[in-house]
Design an enzyme around this catalytic site. Structure first.
Site, mmCIF file in Angstrom:
data_model
loop_
_atom_site.group_PDB
_atom_site.id
_atom_site.type_symbol
_atom_site.label_atom_id
_atom_site.label_comp_id
_atom_site.label_asym_id
_atom_site.label_seq_id
_atom_site.Cartn_x
_atom_site.Cartn_y
_atom_site.Cartn_z
ATOM 1 C CD GLU A 82 -58.319 -92.911 -56.790
ATOM 2 O OE1 GLU A 82 -57.764 -93.730 -56.049
ATOM 3 O OE2 GLU A 82 -58.192 -92.928 -58.014
ATOM 4 C CG ASP B 241 -58.339 -97.515 -59.153
ATOM 5 O OD1 ASP B 241 -58.785 -96.473 -58.637
ATOM 6 O OD2 ASP B 241 -57.132 -97.820 -59.129
ATOM 7 C CG ASN C 166 -53.497 -100.080 -57.760
ATOM 8 O OD1 ASN C 166 -54.596 -99.633 -58.051
ATOM 9 N ND2 ASN C 166 -52.758 -99.580 -56.775
ATOM 10 C CD GLU D 27 -57.415 -99.603 -55.153
ATOM 11 O OE1 GLU D 27 -57.156 -98.779 -56.053
ATOM 12 O OE2 GLU D 27 -57.435 -99.302 -53.937
ATOM 13 C CD GLU E 295 -54.543 -97.222 -54.505
ATOM 14 O OE1 GLU E 295 -55.101 -96.164 -54.172
ATOM 15 O OE2 GLU E 295 -54.425 -97.606 -55.693
HETATM 16 P P1 C2E Z 1 -54.283 -95.083 -58.892
HETATM 17 O O1 C2E Z 1 -54.488 -96.534 -58.634
HETATM 18 O O2 C2E Z 1 -55.467 -94.304 -59.292
HETATM 19 O O3 C2E Z 1 -53.610 -94.522 -57.577
HETATM 20 C C1 C2E Z 1 -53.822 -93.225 -57.091
HETATM 21 C C2 C2E Z 1 -52.730 -92.282 -57.530
HETATM 22 O O4 C2E Z 1 -53.091 -90.967 -57.165
HETATM 23 C C3 C2E Z 1 -51.412 -92.541 -56.849
HETATM 24 O O5 C2E Z 1 -50.387 -92.122 -57.744
HETATM 25 C C4 C2E Z 1 -51.473 -91.605 -55.651
HETATM 26 O O6 C2E Z 1 -50.198 -91.276 -55.133
HETATM 27 C C5 C2E Z 1 -52.144 -90.420 -56.273
HETATM 28 N N1 C2E Z 1 -52.894 -89.622 -55.316
HETATM 29 C C6 C2E Z 1 -53.485 -90.023 -54.166
HETATM 30 N N2 C2E Z 1 -54.117 -88.990 -53.548
HETATM 31 C C7 C2E Z 1 -53.937 -87.909 -54.345
HETATM 32 C C8 C2E Z 1 -54.368 -86.536 -54.251
HETATM 33 O O7 C2E Z 1 -55.043 -86.117 -53.313
HETATM 34 N N3 C2E Z 1 -53.995 -85.722 -55.279
HETATM 35 C C9 C2E Z 1 -53.244 -86.163 -56.338
HETATM 36 N N4 C2E Z 1 -52.934 -85.297 -57.299
HETATM 37 N N5 C2E Z 1 -52.837 -87.449 -56.456
HETATM 38 C C10 C2E Z 1 -53.189 -88.315 -55.469
HETATM 39 P P2 C2E Z 1 -49.154 -93.052 -58.088
HETATM 40 O O8 C2E Z 1 -48.701 -93.758 -56.870
HETATM 41 O O9 C2E Z 1 -48.191 -92.234 -58.872
HETATM 42 O O10 C2E Z 1 -49.796 -94.172 -59.029
HETATM 43 C C11 C2E Z 1 -50.261 -93.864 -60.308
HETATM 44 C C12 C2E Z 1 -50.976 -95.034 -60.921
HETATM 45 O O11 C2E Z 1 -50.084 -96.121 -61.183
HETATM 46 C C13 C2E Z 1 -52.020 -95.632 -59.998
HETATM 47 O O12 C2E Z 1 -53.200 -94.879 -60.045
HETATM 48 C C14 C2E Z 1 -52.193 -97.013 -60.588
HETATM 49 O O13 C2E Z 1 -53.031 -96.987 -61.713
HETATM 50 C C15 C2E Z 1 -50.793 -97.329 -61.031
HETATM 51 N N6 C2E Z 1 -50.167 -98.181 -60.017
HETATM 52 C C16 C2E Z 1 -49.573 -97.825 -58.848
HETATM 53 N N7 C2E Z 1 -49.087 -98.909 -58.201
HETATM 54 C C17 C2E Z 1 -49.396 -99.970 -58.980
HETATM 55 C C18 C2E Z 1 -49.162 -101.381 -58.880
HETATM 56 O O14 C2E Z 1 -48.578 -101.898 -57.917
HETATM 57 N N8 C2E Z 1 -49.606 -102.165 -59.912
HETATM 58 C C19 C2E Z 1 -50.272 -101.647 -60.976
HETATM 59 N N9 C2E Z 1 -50.701 -102.492 -61.945
HETATM 60 N N10 C2E Z 1 -50.521 -100.345 -61.103
HETATM 61 C C20 C2E Z 1 -50.081 -99.508 -60.117
HETATM 62 CA CA CA Z 2 -57.590 -94.369 -58.913
HETATM 63 CA CA CA Z 3 -55.811 -97.714 -57.417
#
Ligand code: C2E
Ligand code: CA
Ligand code: CA
Length: 389
Positions: free
Chosen positions: A214, A157, A95, A127, A38
């Site tokens: 996830e 998602d 995403n 996603e 992802e």
């Molecule tokens: P998401 O799409 O649900 O992505 C998963 C988030 O959970 C990611 O945080 C990831 O680093 C984190 N994660 C993965 N495995 C674990 C785990 O085992 N434990 C915990 N505590 N966390 C885990 P991140 O990268 O901070 O992203 C947060 C949210 O921001 C994402 O949730 C998504 O909704 C959004 N996001 C990230 N990148 C993009 C993007 O390019 N575009 C858009 N529109 N939204 C994005």
């Molecule tokens: Ca997610």
């Molecule tokens: Ca996601």
């Protein structure tokens, strides 16, 4: 970040290309191999990396999210092209927010990339969160349908957080459900929470979607997901998000992850029982000689092709990596016979000469079902033994 981002700082950062993607691997729970990753956005501010929760809300409010997304899409398309050359089955997911989909720009860009043949549709996934979809069904439907028509898979998602009705869910072209990480983390805390995960995996299966968990943070969670037939997993226990270079290295030599089909075999048993139940229902409802009035949806999938049936799709598809077991090899012949028996049974429902002969036909069918279930139980035992060190 020490100071809060402003619209101006975000706009400048977009122009300067300060937004980069990190990639978090996804693993097949059946085999333990890496099947995708992802893409997650990060903001590089000097030596500091800012996470999306700290700037995406402002980007969205200030109308900059769309420009940001388009820049990221170009990065994802480049990364997809570079990875899929070396790993043809690998899928990168990106995403998007509902506004991104509103003007069909995402599908338009992807369509152009597909025309240029710089990527293949199967290597790219989109996603979108359950809550975003459910509050914007009309806005996103068109673009999602276009993506589906292009062959790009769409993943729902954060499933389990957005109150989607099963009716709505089945009307949009999702290929996978990503179980929300909160739901996955709570799974080990009570039987009830585990049932929520099991029900989500079942629902994905019933709707012929892939289940992806996830937030997998421990080997215990990983094992529980395998045991319950979840198909893919992502989480800190497997790997944290990483740079594209690191991802290439991870794909080339991933740490060893165990994989097993034990949960999938149980699902195949349930599919088998479901197949039998459909046939019993069809015989029951046609016993008064009105089979022609039965809606076709109540019949199981007994098209010409056994490989397209539910059990067949598993057996001849992902189940193939069990070819080394005795039980797997013994299943094929009775499975083909059962499919054939089911097909004949449905064909004869309208035949007055055989109406009333329902019992004899079900006896033949049940003998095959019982033989298959016994073989699948044997397969489960072989998988348990294979796991013992
Ligand atoms: P998401 O799409 O649900 O992505 C998963 C988030 O959970 C990611 O945080 C990831 O680093 C984190 N994660 C993965 N495995 C674990 C785990 O085992 N434990 C915990 N505590 N966390 C885990 P991140 O990268 O901070 O992203 C947060 C949210 O921001 C994402 O949730 C998504 O909704 C959004 N996001 C990230 N990148 C993009 C993007 O390019 N575009 C858009 N529109 N939204 C994005
Ligand atoms: Ca997610
Ligand atoms: Ca996601």
């Amino acid at each position: 970040m020490t100071t809060s981002p402003t619209r101006a700082s975000l706009e400048r950062a977009i122009q300067n290309g300060e937004f980069v993607l990190h990639y978090q691997p996804k693993i097949s729970l059946a085999t333990g191999s890496v099947v995708g990753a992802e893409a997650l956005v990060r903001w590089n501010v000097g030596a500091t990396i800012v996470s999306p929760d700290d700037f995406l809300p402002l980007a969205e409010e200030s109308g900059l999210l769309h420009d940001l997304t388009l820049g990221l899409l170009d990065q994802v398309l480049d990364a997809t092209a570079s990875i899929s050359n070396a790993s043809p089955g690998f899928a990168l997911s990106m995403n998007v927010a509902p506004d991104d989909l509103a003007a069909n720009v995402i599908s338009g860009r992807i369509s152009k990339a597909l025309e240029r043949q710089s990527i293949e549709a199967r290597n790219l996934q989109i996603e979108i969160t359950e809550s975003a979809v459910m509050s914007n069904v009309e806005t996103v439907r068109d673009d999602l349908l276009r993506l589906e028509a292009l062959g790009v898979k769409v993943l729902m998602d954060d499933f389990g957080t957005g109150y989607s009705s099963i009716d709505r869910l089945s009307q949009l072209p999702f290929s996978s459900l990503k179980l929300d990480q909160g739901v996955v983390k709570r799974m080990g805390t009570s039987r009830r929470n585990l049932e929520v995960v099991k029900a989500s995996i079942s629902m994905a299966r019933e709707l012929r979607m892939t289940s992806i968990a996830e937030g997998v943070e421990s080997s215990g969670a990983y094992d529980l997901l395998i045991a319950n037939g979840c198909e893919e997993a992502q989480g800190y226990w497997i790997a944290r998000p990483m740079s594209l270079d690191e991802l290439h290295g991870f794909i080339d030599s991933p740490p060893l992850f165990g994989g097993s089909q034990i949960g999938r075999v149980h699902h195949a048993i349930l599919d088998l029982l479901h197949f039998r139940k459909c046939l019993v229902d069809a015989v029951f409802c046609s016993a008064d000689g009105t089979a022609h009035a039965l809606p076709s949806v109540m019949y199981p999938e007994t098209g010409e092709d056994v490989e397209a049936s539910r059990v067949g799709a598993w057996y001849f598809g992902s189940g193939r990596n069990l070819q080394g077991t005795h039980a797997y090899r013994a299943i094929e012949s009775p499975l083909r016979s059962l499919h054939e028996e089911g097909r004949r049974l449905l064909e004869s429902l309208d035949d007055a000469a055989v109406v009333g002969d329902g019992n004899a036909r079900l006896v033949r069918l049940d003998a095959l079902v019982e033989e298959l279930i016994s073989l699948m139980h044997q397969l489960e035992r072989e998988l348990v033994v294979a796991r013992v060190p």
